[in-house]
Design an enzyme around this catalytic site. Structure first.
Site, PDB file in Angstrom:
ATOM      1  N   MET A 117       0.850  -1.192   0.000  1.00  0.00           N
ATOM      2  CA  MET A 117       0.000   0.000   0.000  1.00  0.00           C
ATOM      3  C   MET A 117       0.891   1.250   0.000  1.00  0.00           C
ATOM      4  O   MET A 117       0.456   2.333   0.405  1.00  0.00           O
ATOM      5  CB  MET A 117      -0.932  -0.009   1.209  1.00  0.00           C
ATOM      6  CG  MET A 117      -1.888  -1.205   1.193  1.00  0.00           C
ATOM      7  SD  MET A 117      -3.408  -0.960   2.122  1.00  0.00           S
ATOM      8  CE  MET A 117      -2.774  -0.650   3.748  1.00  0.00           C
ATOM      9  N   GLY A 118       2.135   1.115  -0.456  1.00  0.00           N
ATOM     10  CA  GLY A 118       3.029   2.264  -0.507  1.00  0.00           C
ATOM     11  C   GLY A 118       3.577   2.607   0.866  1.00  0.00           C
ATOM     12  O   GLY A 118       3.614   1.755   1.765  1.00  0.00           O
TER      13      GLY A 118
ATOM     14  N   ALA B 140      12.070  -0.120   4.976  1.00  0.00           N
ATOM     15  CA  ALA B 140      13.072  -1.166   4.748  1.00  0.00           C
ATOM     16  C   ALA B 140      12.457  -2.567   4.707  1.00  0.00           C
ATOM     17  O   ALA B 140      12.976  -3.465   4.040  1.00  0.00           O
ATOM     18  CB  ALA B 140      14.144  -1.091   5.833  1.00  0.00           C
ATOM     19  N   GLY B 141      11.336  -2.759   5.427  1.00  0.00           N
ATOM     20  CA  GLY B 141      10.663  -4.059   5.385  1.00  0.00           C
ATOM     21  C   GLY B 141      10.169  -4.379   3.980  1.00  0.00           C
ATOM     22  O   GLY B 141      10.382  -5.485   3.464  1.00  0.00           O
ATOM     23  N   HIS B 142       9.514  -3.396   3.334  1.00  0.00           N
ATOM     24  CA  HIS B 142       9.060  -3.629   1.959  1.00  0.00           C
ATOM     25  C   HIS B 142      10.240  -3.917   1.035  1.00  0.00           C
ATOM     26  O   HIS B 142      10.165  -4.782   0.163  1.00  0.00           O
ATOM     27  CB  HIS B 142       8.331  -2.387   1.424  1.00  0.00           C
ATOM     28  CG  HIS B 142       7.073  -2.031   2.136  1.00  0.00           C
ATOM     29  ND1 HIS B 142       6.963  -0.912   2.936  1.00  0.00           N
ATOM     30  CD2 HIS B 142       5.868  -2.649   2.188  1.00  0.00           C
ATOM     31  CE1 HIS B 142       5.732  -0.839   3.414  1.00  0.00           C
ATOM     32  NE2 HIS B 142       5.054  -1.882   2.987  1.00  0.00           N
TER      33      HIS B 142
ATOM     34  N   GLN C  85     -10.323  -2.497   2.746  1.00  0.00           N
ATOM     35  CA  GLN C  85      -9.785  -3.160   3.938  1.00  0.00           C
ATOM     36  C   GLN C  85      -9.693  -2.209   5.127  1.00  0.00           C
ATOM     37  O   GLN C  85      -9.125  -2.569   6.158  1.00  0.00           O
ATOM     38  CB  GLN C  85      -8.445  -3.835   3.631  1.00  0.00           C
ATOM     39  CG  GLN C  85      -7.292  -2.899   3.325  1.00  0.00           C
ATOM     40  CD  GLN C  85      -6.038  -3.650   2.887  1.00  0.00           C
ATOM     41  OE1 GLN C  85      -5.934  -4.087   1.758  1.00  0.00           O
ATOM     42  NE2 GLN C  85      -5.077  -3.811   3.789  1.00  0.00           N
TER      43      GLN C  85
ATOM     44  N   LYS D 162       5.111  -9.995   9.157  1.00  0.00           N
ATOM     45  CA  LYS D 162       4.566  -9.168  10.241  1.00  0.00           C
ATOM     46  C   LYS D 162       3.046  -9.314  10.314  1.00  0.00           C
ATOM     47  O   LYS D 162       2.472  -9.377  11.384  1.00  0.00           O
ATOM     48  CB  LYS D 162       4.935  -7.697  10.062  1.00  0.00           C
ATOM     49  CG  LYS D 162       4.427  -6.851  11.223  1.00  0.00           C
ATOM     50  CD  LYS D 162       4.910  -5.445  11.171  1.00  0.00           C
ATOM     51  CE  LYS D 162       4.154  -4.620  10.168  1.00  0.00           C
ATOM     52  NZ  LYS D 162       2.727  -4.384  10.545  1.00  0.00           N
TER      53      LYS D 162
ATOM     54  N   GLN E  99      -2.754 -12.228   7.984  1.00  0.00           N
ATOM     55  CA  GLN E  99      -2.973 -11.925   6.563  1.00  0.00           C
ATOM     56  C   GLN E  99      -2.289 -12.974   5.683  1.00  0.00           C
ATOM     57  O   GLN E  99      -2.867 -13.471   4.712  1.00  0.00           O
ATOM     58  CB  GLN E  99      -2.417 -10.524   6.258  1.00  0.00           C
ATOM     59  CG  GLN E  99      -2.309 -10.200   4.779  1.00  0.00           C
ATOM     60  CD  GLN E  99      -1.896  -8.769   4.528  1.00  0.00           C
ATOM     61  OE1 GLN E  99      -2.699  -7.870   4.684  1.00  0.00           O
ATOM     62  NE2 GLN E  99      -0.661  -8.528   4.118  1.00  0.00           N
TER      63      GLN E  99
HETATM   64  O1  PAF Z   1      -0.099  -5.775   3.650  1.00  0.00           O
HETATM   65  C1  PAF Z   1      -0.513  -4.866   2.903  1.00  0.00           C
HETATM   66  O2  PAF Z   1       0.170  -3.868   2.633  1.00  0.00           O
HETATM   67  C2  PAF Z   1      -1.911  -4.980   2.308  1.00  0.00           C
HETATM   68  O3  PAF Z   1      -2.796  -5.588   3.182  1.00  0.00           O
HETATM   69  C3  PAF Z   1      -1.922  -5.688   0.932  1.00  0.00           C
HETATM   70  C4  PAF Z   1      -1.462  -7.119   1.039  1.00  0.00           C
HETATM   71  C5  PAF Z   1      -1.049  -4.926  -0.049  1.00  0.00           C
HETATM   72  C6  PAF Z   1      -3.360  -5.702   0.371  1.00  0.00           C
HETATM   73  O4  PAF Z   1      -3.858  -4.420   0.225  1.00  0.00           O
END
Ligand code: PAF
Length: 279
Positions: free
Chosen positions: A30-31, A35-37, A61, A149, A153
Site C-alpha cells: 500500500m506504498g 526497509a521491510g518492503h 480493507q 509481520k 494476513q
Molecule cells: O499488507 C498490505 O500492505 C496490504 O494488506 C496488501 C497485502 C497490499 C493488500 O492491500
C-alpha cells in the site's frame, strides 16, 4: 521502471517481461515503503527474473473509523526507492480501475479471518483477500511475497490461494525490525517521539512470553504477563496476545509446534501488530 495504471497495458507489459520463459515476482504493497518492503523486493529479485510491485491503498480493507484518508501516500518517493532496487514495473491503479462501478464480488476466508485482527477490524480480511485475488489475476505472477509481520494476513492469503487454485507460490519474508526490536510498519510514522521510544515495550513483552512458553511456562499466565507488561510499558490497551497454531491459527492453550505468538496493541490512535515464532 515502468509505472502502469491500466489493466490492458499491465497485461502487455507483464507478457513482455515473461518472454523467453522469464519468471515474475509480485510484491503487493500500500506504498509508504520502508526497509521491510524493500526486503520483500530483494527476496523477489532472488527468486524471480523480474519484480513487479503494486501500490494501492485499498479502501475496502479499512473500517469506517480507520485511517484510509490519513494513510501516508508518496508515490514519487516510493517509485524512486523501487528504481534503486531494480524493480521492473510499478502497478499503481486508482480506485476506479480496481473497483469499477457495480463491483459486487468479495472473498471471505471465513475460518481464518474471524479472530485476532478480524475481530477488531470487521471486514478487513475480506477486503484484503479480495484485492489480493484481483492483484493475482491482474499481474499473474509466478510468486508473490508478503511480510510475516501480518501473520494472519499471510495465513489467509495462503489459504485463499489454495482454496481458489491460484497457480503461484506464496512466500513469507521475515519481519524487519528497528534496532530496539519494534517491527517496521508504515503506521509507526503516527507515533510521537515519546510514543516511539516507549513502543519497544511491545516486542520486549512478546519476546519474554516466547521465552517463557518455550521454557514450559503455563501459556495463559505467559500471555497475561505479556499483556500486563505491554500496558505497563505505555500502551493504552491490548487487543489480543494469543498463542496460535502457525497454519490454522487455532488458539492454543497448551504449546505445540509450529506455533506463533500473535499480538495487537494500541498506543494513542496507533494500532500496532507483531508476532513471533515459538519453537
Ligand atoms: O499488507 C498490505 O500492505 C496490504 O494488506 C496488501 C497485502 C497490499 C493488500 O492491500
Amino acid at each position: 521502471m515502468q509505472i502502469i495504471r491500466d489493466i490492458a497495458t499491465l497485461h502487455r507489459a507483464v507478457a513482455a517481461l515473461k518472454q523467453g520463459g522469464k519468471s515474475v515476482a509480485l510484491v503487493p504493497t500500500m506504498g509508504a515503503l520502508h526497509a521491510g518492503h524493500l526486503s520483500l523486493v530483494r527476496m523477489g529479485r532472488r527468486v524471480a527474473d523480474h519484480v513487479v510491485v503494486s501500490i494501492f491503498v485499498n479502501p475496502t480493507q479499512f473500517g469506517p473509523n480507520e485511517d484510509y484518508a490519513a494513510y501516508p501516500r508518496d508515490e514519487a518517493r516510493d517509485a524512486a526507492l523501487l528504481v534503486e532496487e531494480g524493480v521492473a514495473l510499478l502497478w499503481a491503479p486508482d480506485v476506479a480501475t480496481m473497483y469499477p462501478g457495480g463491483h459486487a464480488t468479495h472473498i471471505e476466508v471465513a475460518e481464518l479471518g474471524a479472530d485476532y485482527c478480524g475481530a477488531a477490524r470487521p471486514g478487513h480480511f475480506d477486503g484484503v483477500a479480495t484485492v489480493v485475488a484481483k492483484l493475482f489475476n491482474q499481474v499473474r505472477p509466478d510468486v508473490a511475497i508478503f511480510g510475516e509481520k501480518d501473520w494472519q494476513q499471510l495465513a489467509i492469503i495462503r489459504r485463499m490461494a489454495r482454496d481458489l487454485d491460484f497457480a503461484l507460490d506464496i512466500l513469507g519474508a521475515p519481519i524487519a525490525r528497528d534496532g530496539d526490536g519494534l517491527a517496521l510498519s508504515s503506521r509507526n510514522a503516527y507515533l510521537s517521539p515519546e510514543q516511539r521510544a516507549a513502543a519497544a515495550a511491545f516486542p520486549d513483552a512478546l519476546k519474554a512470553a516466547v521465552a517463557a512458553i518455550a521454557g514450559g511456562a503455563d501459556v495463559a499466565k505467559a500471555l497475561a504477563d505479556a499483556e500486563a507488561a505491554i500496558v505497563a510499558g505505555g500502551f493504552d490497551s491490548v487487543d489480543y496476545v494469543a498463542l496460535a497454531d502457525a497454519d490454522s491459527l487455532e488458539r492454543l492453550t497448551i504449546f505445540r509446534a509450529p506455533a506463533r505468538l500473535l499480538a495487537a496493541a494500541r498506543m494513542g490512535k496507533t494500532r500496532l501488530i507483531d508476532n513471533y515464532a515459538v519453537d
